[in-house]
Write a protein that holds these residues in place. Structure first.
Motif, PDB file in Angstrom:
ATOM      1  N   GLN A  63      18.606  -0.046  12.997  1.00  9.02           N
ATOM      2  CA  GLN A  63      19.102   1.504  12.989  1.00  9.02           C
ATOM      3  C   GLN A  63      18.475   2.137  14.063  1.00  9.02           C
ATOM      4  N   ASP A  68      20.240   5.809  13.337  1.00  9.26           N
ATOM      5  CA  ASP A  68      19.077   6.594  13.024  1.00  9.26           C
ATOM      6  C   ASP A  68      18.163   6.662  14.208  1.00  9.26           C
ATOM      7  N   VAL A 107      27.871   8.366   7.516  1.00  8.86           N
ATOM      8  CA  VAL A 107      26.821   7.651   7.917  1.00  8.86           C
ATOM      9  C   VAL A 107      25.813   7.678   6.758  1.00  8.86           C
ATOM     10  N   ARG A 109      21.646   6.695   6.189  1.00  9.01           N
ATOM     11  CA  ARG A 109      20.733   6.243   6.630  1.00  9.01           C
ATOM     12  C   ARG A 109      19.498   5.925   5.956  1.00  9.01           C
ATOM     13  N   SER A 110      19.837   5.608   4.670  1.00  8.82           N
ATOM     14  CA  SER A 110      18.925   5.309   3.707  1.00  8.82           C
ATOM     15  C   SER A 110      19.262   4.327   2.842  1.00  8.82           C
ATOM     16  N   SER A 355      20.719   1.503   8.308  1.00  9.37           N
ATOM     17  CA  SER A 355      21.932   2.584   8.311  1.00  9.37           C
ATOM     18  C   SER A 355      23.208   1.551   8.098  1.00  9.37           C
ATOM     19  N   VAL A 368      26.058  13.228   7.077  1.00 11.22           N
ATOM     20  CA  VAL A 368      25.092  11.998   6.970  1.00 11.22           C
ATOM     21  C   VAL A 368      24.372  12.022   5.555  1.00 11.22           C
TER      22      VAL A 368
END
Length: 427
Positions: A63, A68, A107, A109-110, A355, A368
């Protein structure tokens, strides 16, 4: 933490024993086991012909070196963050072409999963089934889409364009051999698709009609799971022989071939475009190898340098052809890489956060979802579980993951019943 110079997981190997076991499991999966309790595909969905394109970055995409980035931190590594076509959103500088199409992507990211599936095989199975591997076997996304969105076309509904020496897997579980991935190893056409020289087209067609008539009479008296599996395989092979030129990307213009690049992955993306245009329901394109336990930065410099341009070119082509309106695109990986950088510049497996990106039909693009802290060691906003994403991927094409399959008299939920879709990602 144990530091291996390279991943020695047995998940990279496919043994003769497992191959035979998978063949038997596939044969046992036919005969009505994959039928649904309720029809899940509405008429308008069928009319639009929803399709799915899955990119698997195999091995565990970092990531930090992709979606990220954390430059100028103790975990960030040597690469810069660059602006994208979405104001305020930055990707790693290794993705300059993808950054230009960020407005076509959402996207996350978590992403996270429990730490149990830390091996490649277990983690990958978690991502593509939405369930822990110990609960399985459950069908992977390709067979699920092939069965639920099947329009009865001439080509298989589930094709996997894989790196060379990628083995066949029984990924359809109880959905049966009809929906097992047709693997194009090295992006090459299926083996043995050339018609024997002793037969011309007319005589081959006559031979095929005679065989179908004989099979029909036989099946009226001795129909079994094994004969159905054989019949399905034979019919599929016969259609592939008639359309073998579809797998030849040199039929595309020189301009397009150059746009996608002269390496294998570029040709695989161009082949994916040809198959989507032909109406294949679900296509997976796998790109190796992101398992960077050492030399992580050099690995990603090389791998993403190969991935970036063809992926962006395919997204732009699908958009220009107005195919993104009916095609779900997802870019997935089995887990991320550790914030900690090893002494040999490697990053290990990291299920706590990573991600993914997705776009196309049903997806709210240009943003995002979720966030990690300043140096990427933990999620600080909107954790998204892999089981939630499985529900989301189905909802995006109009399917209901809360419905059930009918398997040996039992109702089996399509998606993990304890999970729900990520509504923020859906249109």
């Amino acid at each position: 933490m144990r530091h291996d110079p390279a991943c020695n997981s047995t998940a990279h190997l496919v043994s003769r024993r497992s191959m035979l076991a998978n063949m038997l499991a596939g044969a046992a999966g036919v005969g009505g086991l994959g039928k649904l309790v309720h029809p899940l595909v509405a008429k308008e969905i069928e009319a639009k012909g929803k399709q799915v394109l899955i990119f698997l970055l195999n091995g565990g995409l970092s990531q930090f070196e992709s979606f990220d980035p954390k430059p100028n931190t103790d975990t960030g590594g040597p690469f810069r963050a660059i602006p994208t076509s979405v104001p305020g959103t930055h990707f790693c500088e290794l993705l300059p072409h993808t950054a230009k199409i960020a407005d076509k992507l959402a996207v996350v990211r978590s992403m996270f999963a429990e730490t149990v599936p830390g091996s490649h095989g277990g983690a990958r199975e978690y991502v593509v089934t939405g369930r822990p591997p110990q609960q399985g076997p459950y069908p992977w996304m390709g067979p699920v889409y092939s069965s639920l969105l099947d329009r009865g076309g001439e080509l298989p509904g589930n094709i996997h364009i894989a790196p060379s020496r990628w083995g066949h897997r029984q990924d359809a579980a109880f959905l049966g051999p009809k929906h097992v991935s047709l693997v194009l190893s090295g992006g090459k056409p299926p083996v043995n698709v050339d018609r024997p020289e002793a037969f011309n087209q007319e005589s081959d067609d006559e031979r095929y009609r005679l065989r179908r008539l004989s099979d029909l009479r036989f099946s009226q008296r001795r129909r079994t799971a094994y004969t159905e599996a054989y019949q399905s395989s034979y019919d599929q092979a016969a259609q592939l022989i008639r359309q073998k030129e579809l797998f030849d990307v040199t039929k595309e213009s020189q301009k397009d071939q150059q746009k996608y690049g002269g390496h294998d992955f570029g040709r695989h993306c161009l082949l994916a475009r040809r198959l989507l245009e032909k109406g294949v329901t679900c296509i997976q394109v796998t790109h190796n190898n992101y398992d960077s336990h050492m030399e992580n930065f050099n690995f990603h410099l090389e791998q993403l340098g190969e991935f970036d341009q063809p992926f962006a070119a395919l997204m732009n082509d699908l958009s220009d052809r107005r195919m993104l309106d009916s095609t779900l695109v997802m870019l997935i990986t089995e887990f991320g890489r550790t914030p900690e950088i090893r002494p040999d510049n490697g990053r290990d497996h990291w299920p706590p956060n990573w991600s993914v990106a997705l776009g196309g039909c049903g997806i709210q693009v240009g943003g995002v979802l979720g966030a990690t802290n300043a140096n990427g060691t933990e999620i600080v906003d909107r954790p998204v579980h892999v089981g939630e994403m499985f529900h989301t991927y189905l909802r995006a094409v109009g399917l209901d993951p809360t419905q059930t399959y009918k398997v040996s008299g039992n109702n089996v939920p399509i998606g993990a019943p304890e999970r729900t879709a990520v509504e923020e990602l859906l249109v």
